[in-house]
Design a protein around this motif. Structure first.
Motif, mmCIF file in Angstrom:
data_model
loop_
_atom_site.group_PDB
_atom_site.id
_atom_site.type_symbol
_atom_site.label_atom_id
_atom_site.label_comp_id
_atom_site.label_asym_id
_atom_site.label_seq_id
_atom_site.Cartn_x
_atom_site.Cartn_y
_atom_site.Cartn_z
ATOM 1 N N LEU B 60 0.838 -1.202 0.000
ATOM 2 C CA LEU B 60 0.000 0.000 0.000
ATOM 3 C C LEU B 60 0.872 1.250 0.000
ATOM 4 O O LEU B 60 1.623 1.490 0.950
ATOM 5 C CB LEU B 60 -0.911 -0.023 1.239
ATOM 6 N N GLY B 61 0.758 2.008 -1.060
ATOM 7 C CA GLY B 61 1.515 3.255 -1.175
ATOM 8 C C GLY B 61 0.741 4.419 -0.602
ATOM 9 O O GLY B 61 -0.472 4.517 -0.790
ATOM 10 N N SER B 62 1.457 5.282 0.108
ATOM 11 C CA SER B 62 0.859 6.520 0.630
ATOM 12 C C SER B 62 1.897 7.630 0.482
ATOM 13 O O SER B 62 3.031 7.382 0.081
ATOM 14 C CB SER B 62 0.445 6.340 2.098
ATOM 15 N N LEU B 63 1.494 8.855 0.769
ATOM 16 C CA LEU B 63 2.416 9.988 0.684
ATOM 17 C C LEU B 63 2.946 10.231 2.091
ATOM 18 O O LEU B 63 2.195 10.602 2.995
ATOM 19 C CB LEU B 63 1.684 11.213 0.125
ATOM 20 N N GLY B 71 7.445 13.592 2.156
ATOM 21 C CA GLY B 71 7.341 13.910 0.733
ATOM 22 C C GLY B 71 7.707 12.741 -0.168
ATOM 23 O O GLY B 71 7.529 12.809 -1.375
ATOM 24 N N TYR B 72 8.236 11.675 0.426
ATOM 25 C CA TYR B 72 8.507 10.454 -0.334
ATOM 26 C C TYR B 72 7.243 9.603 -0.374
ATOM 27 O O TYR B 72 6.371 9.746 0.482
ATOM 28 C CB TYR B 72 9.625 9.638 0.343
ATOM 29 N N PRO B 73 7.157 8.701 -1.331
ATOM 30 C CA PRO B 73 6.117 7.681 -1.216
ATOM 31 C C PRO B 73 6.526 6.707 -0.109
ATOM 32 O O PRO B 73 7.708 6.411 0.043
ATOM 33 C CB PRO B 73 6.146 6.996 -2.588
ATOM 34 N N MET B 74 5.570 6.253 0.683
ATOM 35 C CA MET B 74 5.823 5.164 1.639
ATOM 36 C C MET B 74 5.089 3.951 1.096
ATOM 37 O O MET B 74 4.040 4.096 0.455
ATOM 38 C CB MET B 74 5.304 5.541 3.028
ATOM 39 N N VAL B 75 5.664 2.769 1.291
ATOM 40 C CA VAL B 75 4.974 1.542 0.888
ATOM 41 C C VAL B 75 4.933 0.616 2.100
ATOM 42 O O VAL B 75 5.971 0.309 2.681
ATOM 43 C CB VAL B 75 5.662 0.837 -0.305
ATOM 44 N N ASN B 76 3.751 0.213 2.467
ATOM 45 C CA ASN B 76 3.544 -0.605 3.660
ATOM 46 C C ASN B 76 2.903 -1.933 3.249
ATOM 47 O O ASN B 76 2.331 -2.047 2.162
ATOM 48 C CB ASN B 76 2.615 0.147 4.616
ATOM 49 N N PHE B 102 2.773 3.535 9.758
ATOM 50 C CA PHE B 102 3.084 4.559 8.755
ATOM 51 C C PHE B 102 1.831 5.087 8.037
ATOM 52 O O PHE B 102 1.660 6.283 7.844
ATOM 53 C CB PHE B 102 4.046 3.998 7.699
ATOM 54 N N ASN B 111 -5.194 12.198 1.451
ATOM 55 C CA ASN B 111 -5.903 10.924 1.282
ATOM 56 C C ASN B 111 -5.792 10.395 -0.155
ATOM 57 O O ASN B 111 -6.758 10.417 -0.920
ATOM 58 C CB ASN B 111 -7.353 11.087 1.714
ATOM 59 N N LYS B 112 -4.587 9.944 -0.479
ATOM 60 C CA LYS B 112 -4.302 9.381 -1.804
ATOM 61 C C LYS B 112 -3.459 8.137 -1.599
ATOM 62 O O LYS B 112 -2.313 8.231 -1.134
ATOM 63 C CB LYS B 112 -3.526 10.390 -2.659
ATOM 64 N N VAL B 113 -4.015 7.006 -1.949
ATOM 65 C CA VAL B 113 -3.284 5.746 -1.754
ATOM 66 C C VAL B 113 -3.402 4.862 -2.994
ATOM 67 O O VAL B 113 -4.320 5.032 -3.801
ATOM 68 C CB VAL B 113 -3.802 4.961 -0.513
ATOM 69 N N THR B 114 -2.451 3.955 -3.147
ATOM 70 C CA THR B 114 -2.495 2.964 -4.228
ATOM 71 C C THR B 114 -2.145 1.597 -3.665
ATOM 72 O O THR B 114 -1.160 1.455 -2.935
ATOM 73 C CB THR B 114 -1.506 3.330 -5.362
#
Lengths: 211, 211
Positions: B60-63, B71-76, B102, B111-114
Motif C-alpha cells: 500500500l503506497g501513501s504519501l 514527501g517520499y512515497p511510503m509503501v507498507n 506509517f 488521502n491518496k493511496v495505491t
C-alpha cells in the motif's frame, strides 16, 4: 521457582524496544526472549540485507506522473537483484527500468522512491503461521533516489550480468524498449521485525553487514 | 499451408492491444492467441477481481508524513480482505489501520493511496516460470481514498467478521492500539496482464464482475 531471569528479560525488553506504543500486539516472542537471554539483540541491518537478497522483486513506490492518478503514490512490481558475481549479497539494490512503464517517468520528475521488502514475498510468514501484517513478519522499507548506472563504469557489466543471471527474462527486455540499469541511492531504511515499532538503520550499517 | 487464420490473429491483435509501444516483449502468447481465435478478449476487470480476492495483503503506497522521508512515497504491507459472509469475492478492499503505523497518519494528511496486487504474491508467476516483472505476470494497481467505516452501519460487523476470519491475528490487533476498519473508495484501476501495456478498468466494471 526462580522468576529472576524472567524479570530480567522483561526489564531488558523495556529498554531494548525503542517505542513500545508503536507495536500492536503483546510483547511476547520465544525467539527474541531466547536471544535476549543469550545477550543478543536483533540485528536489524542484517535482517534488511537478508530480505533484500532473498527477494526477486520489490513493491516500488513512486510519485505518480500518470494523468489519471497524478499526485498519487504509484506502486509497481520491479524485479531486483543485489548479487555480486558469485551470487553473494552486496545490499546494492539494482533494477531495470523503462520510461514506457509507470516508474520511469515518475522518478525523472521527482526522484523519490521507496522499496518494500517483506518475508511474505517468499511465503516465509504464511509458512511460519504469521499474518503478513504481524510485526514479526519482517519487512523493510528502503527509500532513496534512483541512480541510472553508467555503462562505461567498471561495475556496470558485472552488475548487469548478475541481474540477467537471476532474471533471464531480462534478455528480452533489453532487446528493445530502452531498459536501463539503475541502483538505489539509499536515504533511509526502516526495519520492522518484532513488536515495538520500526527501527531506523543507516546505509553505512546496512552495507557493512558481512555475509 | 493456409496462413489466413494466423494473419487474422495478427490483425486482431493489432487492434485489441491498445498501446503496443508500452509493452516490452514480443507479442506472443499461446493463451491469448487461443483466446482470440475463439473470439474472447482478456477480461481485465475479472483479472483485477481475482487478484484482489486471492491476496491476503497488498503493498500500500501513501504519501509519507514521517519526518525522515517526508514527501517520499511510503509503501507498507497491509492485510486485506474482500470477502462476503460466505467467503465470496465482493471486490471491496477492506483493511485495518492504526495511526501508530506509517499509513495511518499519511492518509489523514493527504488521502491518496495505491494498492498493488500481483500474481507473484502467491508465487503463481514463479510456479508458472514467469519473471515477476514480465507483463504476463498479472498485476493491478488500484488507487483511491481511504474511507473509515462507520461501526453503526449495517455492513460494518459482517465486514469485520469476514476480515477477522481471514486474519485471525487481527483479534489481537483489535484489543488495543485503536485499529479501525477501512474500505478503499476506488478512483482508478490499472491492470497489466499481457504485453501491450496496462488497461484502465472502471470501478463500475470491476464491481459488476460476478463470481
Amino acid at each position: 521457582m526462580n522468576t529472576c531471569p524472567l524479570i530480567l528479560v522483561a526489564l531488558i525488553l523495556a529498554f531494548v524496544i525503542p517505542n513500545p506504543s508503536f507495536g500492536y500486539s503483546p510483547r511476547e516472542d520465544a525467539r527474541l526472549i531466547r536471544q535476549i537471554k543469550r545477550g543478543e539483540a536483533l540485528n536489524h541491518a542484517k535482517i534488511a540485507r537478508d530480505l533484500v537478497h532473498r527477494a526477486n522483486w520489490a513493491a516500488l513506490g513512486s510519485l505518480s506522473t500518470n494523468k489519471l492518478v497524478e499526485g498519487y503514490p504509484m506502486v509497481n512490481i520491479i524485479s531486483i537483484d543485489d548479487s555480486d558475481a558469485n551470487g553473494n549479497s552486496t545490499g546494492r539494490i539494482r533494477f531495470l527500468l523503462t520510461d514506457l512503464d509507470f516508474t520511469g517517468p515518475d522518478w525523472q520528475r521527482d526522484n523519490k522512491v521507496t522499496f518494500l521488502f517483506s518475508d511474505e514475498q517468499t511465503l516465509r510468514c504464511k509458512d511460519g503461521g504469521k499474518d503478513p501484517m504481524e510485526p514479526t513478519c519482517a519487512r523493510s522499507m528502503i527509500s532513496g533516489q534512483v541512480k541510472k548506472m553508467d555503462p562505461t563504469e567498471s561495475g556496470y557489466q558485472p552488475s548487469l550480468d548478475a541481474y540477467v543471471h537471476r532474471h533471464p527474462a531480462a534478455k528480452n527486455w533489453l532487446k528493445a524498449h530502452n531498459f536501463y540499469l539503475c541502483e538505489l541511492d539509499i536515504l533511509n531504511i526502516f526495519v520492522l521485525d518484532f513488536y515495538g515499532g520500526p527501527h531506523k538503520v543507516s546505509a553505512t550499517d546496512y552495507y557493512a553487514v558481512s555475509n
